[in-house]
Motif scaffolding. Structure first.
Motif: not given
Length: 359
Positions: A103-112
């Motif tokens: 459910g995480m967005s691609g942007d959130e995952i990339a930021e992490a």
């Protein structure tokens, strides 16, 4: 476990190994997998909790996360993504198919990933999301090219483009990645002006070396022809005697829009050969041809006769009206018919080539 017909028969071997050494984490992990396969989830959870108390390695976290994906609860799987993103090694890619399921967005995952200094991992994840050229997550890769480590961004962009070229799929998005890489200065921008189309004319004056497996030029590499730089003033193509007619010397990938009626080529250069120096009209000619990348065939070739120079340029028209072709083609400069029976070697001093799509 790999070779056993019934993996449950391996249980006793792992248990015996643990009697000898209680720190064999791999043996405990194998017992968890075996318990899950026999549907004994209570025992599997018990073994997993026991292992976690003494081992917080990524391998154990990965095993637990996949266990909750398969068996629930879903909330535990979704919560576990934070631990995976914090602990995953920089070279790890096995979680890419599972991360969007949290459910995480691609942007959130990339930021992490970027927060952990894992630029290459973030870029590769964005490239993974761009498998479909029309997918909105594909824009994530374009955004990351300006934020991630520049070396990693360059390599990821070129690797992504090369993969799309090899598979002849997703080329429209690959063209956007190429244009963005040019804009960010990740590859040398050899256009004459910023207004030049980065796909049609990214390198009209043949600045070398060419960027391999991209929308730049590619040169023949065989016994018949050699392409060398002329010190920033174009390229010199040296062709051996006996080069077969139609043999490509230079090639450039084009993405032709629907409704294209012709491709116009403006070429500035001159043929050189001993016969020309001696004043004999025995030079070899060159032709331009359109090679369809999907059907693997030449669909149109310019006329064999010489074209008259216009302002120092020779104009070649490649008509496509009424011709069956895909939108993915190579425009190739090729060996034309000989002007006479001469079999001597010859060369082409090529200064500039510009493509124009006519609709």
């Amino acid at each position: 476990m790999v070779t056993a017909e019934d993996r449950q028969t391996c249980r006793s071997y792992f248990e015996s190994a643990l009697w000898g050494n209680r720190r064999l984490a791999e043996a405990e992990m194998a017992l968890i997998v075996i318990a899950e396969e026999r549907k004994d989830l209570i025992d599997a959870v018990r073994l997993l909790r026991h292992l976690k108390r003494k081992n917080r390695s990524f391998a154990v976290q990965w095993l637990e996360w996949n266990f909750h994906l398969r068996n629930g609860p879903p909330e535990r799987f979704r919560r576990g993504v934070r631990e995976i993103l914090e602990a995953a090694p920089a070279r790890f890619r096995g979680d890419f198919p599972l991360l969007p399921l949290t459910g995480m967005s691609g942007d959130e995952i990339a930021e992490a990933m970027l927060r952990r200094g894992q630029s290459e991992r973030a870029l590769d994840f964005a490239a993974f999301l761009s498998a479909d050229e029309d997918s909105r997550p594909g824009d994530l890769l374009l955004r990351l090219l300006s934020r991630a480590d520049r070396t990693a961004a360059r390599e990821t962009a070129l690797r992504f483009i090369a993969d799309r070229l090899e598979r002849r799929h997703g080329l429209k998005f690959a063209a956007r990645v190429w244009a963005e890489a040019l804009r960010q200065g990740l590859v040398g921008d050899h256009r004459r002006s910023q207004d030049d189309n980065p796909i049609l004319n990214p390198n009209p004056r043949f600045r070398m070396p060419f960027v391999p497996r991209s929308f730049d030029w590619s040169a023949a590499e065989n016994r018949w022809a050699t392409v060398v730089s002329r010190g920033g003033e174009g390229a010199q193509i040296e062709v051996q005697s006996g080069a077969p007619e139609g043999h490509p010397l230079l090639s450039k990938l084009l993405l032709l829009p629907e409704g294209t009626t012709a491709v116009r080529v403006r070429m500035r250069g001159r043929l050189t050969a001993p016969s020309i120096a001696a004043g004999r009209d025995e030079d070899r000619q060159v032709v331009w041809q359109i090679y369809d990348a999907e059907t693997d065939r030449v669909v149109v070739r310019s006329a064999g006769e010489r074209t008259l120079p216009v302002d120092g340029y020779r104009i070649f028209e490649l008509p496509l009206s009424g011709v069956a072709y895909s939108g993915t083609v190579f425009a190739s400069l090729a060996v034309g018919p000989p002007g006479s029976k001469s079999r001597e070697s010859w060369a082409l001093a090529l200064n500039e080539v510009e493509f124009e799509v006519l609709r």
